[in-house]
Design an enzyme around this catalytic site. Structure first.
Site, PDB file in Angstrom:
ATOM      1  N   CYS A   1      -5.940   7.108 -16.843  1.00 21.78           N
ATOM      2  CA  CYS A   1      -6.385   6.837 -18.176  1.00 21.78           C
ATOM      3  C   CYS A   1      -5.152   7.457 -18.968  1.00 21.78           C
ATOM      4  CB  CYS A   1      -7.553   7.776 -18.536  1.00 21.78           C
ATOM      5  SG  CYS A   1      -8.950   7.469 -17.592  1.00 21.78           S
TER       6      CYS A   1
ATOM      7  N   ARG B   1      -0.384   4.213 -15.593  1.00 20.36           N
ATOM      8  CA  ARG B   1      -1.421   5.099 -15.081  1.00 20.36           C
ATOM      9  C   ARG B   1      -2.582   4.439 -14.461  1.00 20.36           C
ATOM     10  NH1 ARG B   1      -0.628  10.365 -17.195  1.00 20.36           N
ATOM     11  NH2 ARG B   1      -2.723  10.941 -17.292  1.00 20.36           N
TER      12      ARG B   1
ATOM     13  N   TRP C   1      -9.839   4.231 -17.347  1.00 23.49           N
ATOM     14  CA  TRP C   1     -10.056   3.870 -15.570  1.00 23.49           C
ATOM     15  C   TRP C   1     -11.460   4.249 -15.336  1.00 23.49           C
ATOM     16  CZ3 TRP C   1      -9.362   6.734 -10.890  1.00 23.49           C
ATOM     17  CH2 TRP C   1      -9.248   5.933  -9.617  1.00 23.49           C
TER      18      TRP C   1
ATOM     19  N   ASN D   1     -10.251  11.788 -21.098  1.00 24.48           N
ATOM     20  CA  ASN D   1      -9.855  11.707 -19.870  1.00 24.48           C
ATOM     21  C   ASN D   1     -10.513  12.799 -19.040  1.00 24.48           C
ATOM     22  OD1 ASN D   1      -8.010   9.589 -20.640  1.00 24.48           O
ATOM     23  ND2 ASN D   1      -6.096  11.064 -20.340  1.00 24.48           N
TER      24      ASN D   1
ATOM     25  N   LYS E   1       2.593   1.313   1.422  1.00 23.19           N
ATOM     26  CA  LYS E   1       3.075   0.849   0.482  1.00 23.19           C
ATOM     27  C   LYS E   1       2.618  -0.686   0.433  1.00 23.19           C
ATOM     28  CE  LYS E   1       5.506   3.526  -1.995  1.00 23.19           C
ATOM     29  NZ  LYS E   1       4.205   4.265  -1.608  1.00 23.19           N
TER      30      LYS E   1
ATOM     31  N   GLU F   1      -1.047  -0.827  -0.790  1.00 28.08           N
ATOM     32  CA  GLU F   1      -1.053  -0.836  -2.367  1.00 28.08           C
ATOM     33  C   GLU F   1      -1.021  -1.878  -3.175  1.00 28.08           C
ATOM     34  OE1 GLU F   1      -0.107   3.927  -3.301  1.00 28.08           O
ATOM     35  OE2 GLU F   1       1.572   2.813  -2.596  1.00 28.08           O
TER      36      GLU F   1
ATOM     37  N   HIS G   1      -3.943   4.045  22.791  1.00 29.12           N
ATOM     38  CA  HIS G   1      -5.185   4.610  22.790  1.00 29.12           C
ATOM     39  C   HIS G   1      -6.061   3.938  21.694  1.00 29.12           C
ATOM     40  CE1 HIS G   1      -4.021   7.888  25.478  1.00 29.12           C
ATOM     41  NE2 HIS G   1      -2.811   7.898  24.896  1.00 29.12           N
TER      42      HIS G   1
ATOM     43  N   LYS H   1      -1.570   5.906 -11.650  1.00 31.46           N
ATOM     44  CA  LYS H   1      -0.282   6.572 -11.357  1.00 31.46           C
ATOM     45  C   LYS H   1      -0.722   7.881 -10.993  1.00 31.46           C
ATOM     46  CE  LYS H   1       3.820   7.024 -10.761  1.00 31.46           C
ATOM     47  NZ  LYS H   1       4.713   6.611  -9.292  1.00 31.46           N
TER      48      LYS H   1
END
Length: 609
Positions: A2, A27, A74, A98, A486, A489, A505, A604
């Site tokens: 946010c 963000r 968000w 926020n 990475k 994402e 395993h 972010k």
């Protein structure tokens, strides 16, 4: 997550607020809105989706006035939609927020009983209605806001305007970041520094439980009891250009290429090569206190947690202090055994990560010492820790962390060397040898970046894979985890990182002709072991991408693709092998056409639990 931007002054507020929100897009958000106030009229515009949707509305119907507030949301309470977007209004009051109001259901029931009607699913709307209700009793905007903030429970950063008192803008924070900017005859408030840098470099950081009241003539700071506070401004040296793409297609790629400079800045002034020592100015702990440590906790989230895993190798090897590492959201709930000779190291790029901040307070509450590794000066975690090691990465805009990660590794390595020297585990000559290797790191990173074109070719070949497996041993295992993170994402491809020896395993069952397996196999003590694991993958038809050091040619005939990084001592090798992990994820994402800098569902700075 946010973003808040507020303005009061002589200029039109809307362009300033929209520009500030644009600089906070990193963000993460799913809707945006703005409210301006002119001639006693509140003008509210909101839109679902990207900021451009709000800008299109404002082109048709401009928001006028010299004061206002804006927000990028968000979703936490209520799905992404125009009606759930901020700002929220109740009567003459408009708020952006926020954080999370934990007792909002109880407050909503109370307000509904008093005759208030709600139009959204959010917890934020509660604040506007509660201010309206409290204004009835006091008739004073400031008093109503202060009373409201004493009644809500949870985390917040808020900015509020009132139609009946149009000369004021009020903001406050508790557990969510908020920064004040002081210009010439104008004032700004925002969630983060970049939103205001093109207008002012004079910033004041609000502490928890503090409130600021702006007019065109002044700003006043109080606590939530109404007592006046004196605050000092700080001059921010970041230039607005530091937050621009600089000719790169994406912020992430720019930040990958900034790593040699960021590492050099994090090293600068701290390495005493001749003396064989490390100088950490703001560590906040005496040599005697460092000598008495009997345990170190490292707590962090996401990429910072991976840095902490490498930091554990550094500290235990160089300083011989036992290290426990926790994901921050778990640390505070497991009742950790923290003593007066324990040190808790908090790692956070933003310095505002909610779970890490809560872990810091848990450790301090148990009497332990605290030290943070952080990129943002005077952030909440930096202010509340006993000491800090700043990572001088500069602004990191891309959601997927790159230069913040490598500078965190450097900071942790410096801490390990400092502990080793103070505790008598490293002689001056031994430390000098490590320092000299560290001084070569920026150049080695530049050499590592020369593989970019080759990694792009490999990425094109494997971009359509549905899954990836990443393998590493020792201090390369955390880099395998980071590589997998990475890729997940920004490309949305499922990926997993594993210790190479653990493959037998379970994960070996996944290997077939369609599965790319990235194996980190630099020359070190476990080289032969990892090669054996690699051969097990090939025997089952897997596609192997090997990351090797130097001119290693033994694996050429055993793998499907090979990526070379320069040679360096084994402790610093994770910084070099992280480069191909970043580039592979980046190029795969570009080929797939995903939003590299602002991947879906991610933010972010995660400032709520």
């Amino acid at each position: 997550m946010c973003g808040i931007v507020g303005y009061i002054g002589q200029q039109q507020a809307s362009p300033i607020i929209i520009d500030g929100l644009r600089r906070l897009e990193y963000r993460g958000y799913d809707s945006a809105g703005i409210c301006t106030l002119e001639n006693g009229e509140l003008q509210i515009y909101r839109a679902e989706g990207k900021l451009i949707n709000l800008e299109n509305i404002l082109r048709e119907t401009p928001a006028t006035g010299s004061r206002g507030i804006g927000h990028t949301r968000w979703a936490t309470h209520g799905k992404p939609s125009e009606i759930n977007a901020h700002p929220h209004k109740a009567g003459d009051f408009v708020v952006v927020h926020n954080g999370i109001i934990e007792n909002y259901l109880k407050l909503k029931e109370m307000l509904q009983a008093a005759g208030h009607n709600f139009s959204s699913e959010t917890d934020t709307e509660i604040i506007a209605h509660l201010v309206e209700e409290n204004y009835k009793g006091s008739g004073d905007f400031e008093t109503a806001v202060r009373k409201t903030l004493n009644e809500v429970q949870g985390a917040y950063a808020v900015a509020i305007i009132c139609r009946q008192e149009p000369d004021k803008l009020i903001a406050a924070k508790l557990g969510s970041p908020l920064v004040v900017g002081q210009g010439q005859g104008e004032y700004f408030v925002a969630s983060d520094i970049p939103a205001m840098l093109s207008h002012t470099r004079e910033m004041i950081f609000l502490e928890d439980g503090e409130m600021v009241v702006f007019t065109e003539q002044e700003m006043r700071f109080t606590d939530l009891a109404g007592d006046e506070l004196q605050k000092q401004s700080k001059t921010i040296t970041w230039s607005p250009l530091m937050a621009e793409k600089g000719g790169y297609k994406h912020f992430m790629l720019k930040e990958i290429y900034e790593q040699p400079r960021a590492v050099a800045d994090t090293i600068a002034g701290r390495l005493q090569a001749e003396e064989g020592d490390i100088y950490l100015e703001d560590i906040g702990l005496s040599d005697e206190q460092l000598q008495q440590l009997d345990k170190i906790f490292i707590i962090a989230c996401g990429t910072s947690w991976h840095a902490g895993l490498v930091g554990k190798f550094y500290i235990e090897k160089l300083a011989r202090v036992p290290v426990e590492i926790d994901i921050a959201s778990e640390f505070r709930y497991r009742d950790p055994i923290v003593g007066e000779n324990s040190l808790t190291v908090l790692i956070s790029q933003s310095g505002e990560t909610a779970d890490t901040l809560a872990g810091l307070r848990e450790a301090k509450g148990k009497g332990g010492k605290t030290l943070c590794v952080c990129n943002v000066v005077d952030s909440s975690i930096a202010r509340e820790s006993d000491g800090v090691i700043y990572t001088h990465a500069g602004p990191e805009i891309g959601v997927a962390s790159t230069k913040a990660f490598t500078t965190q590794l450097v900071a942790l390595y410096q801490l390990a060397l400092k502990l080793g020297r103070v505790r008598g585990l490293l002689t001056a000559d031994q430390c000098r040898e490590q320092v000299e290797a560290l001084l070569t790191l920026p150049r080695k990173l530049e050499e590592a970046l020369e593989i970019d074109g080759h990694v792009e070719e490999i990425s094109r070949e494997f971009m359509n894979a549905r899954d990836f497996l990443y393998l590493g041993r020792g201090n390369q295992y955390p880099i395998a985890l980071e590589g997998a993170l990475k890729l997940k994402e920004i490309s949305y491809i499922h990926a997993e990182g594993y210790p190479a020896g653990e493959m037998k395993h379970g994960p070996i069952a996944l290997i077939d002709e369609q599965l790319p397996v990235v194996v980190l196999v630099p020359r070190n003590d476990t080289y032969e072991k990892v090669v054996s694991n690699l051969e097990e993958v090939k025997a089952r038809g897997g596609k192997v991408i090997a990351v090797v050091s130097g001119d290693d040619s033994e694996l050429i005939d055993k793998v499907d693709a090979i990526i070379r990084v320069p040679e360096i001592n084994d402790d610093l090798m994770p910084l070099l092998t992280s480069i191909p992990m970043q580039l592979l994820a980046y190029h795969v994402a570009v080929f797939k056409g995903t939003d590299v800098d602002q991947p879906r569902n991610l933010a972010k700075s995660v400032t709520v639990e």
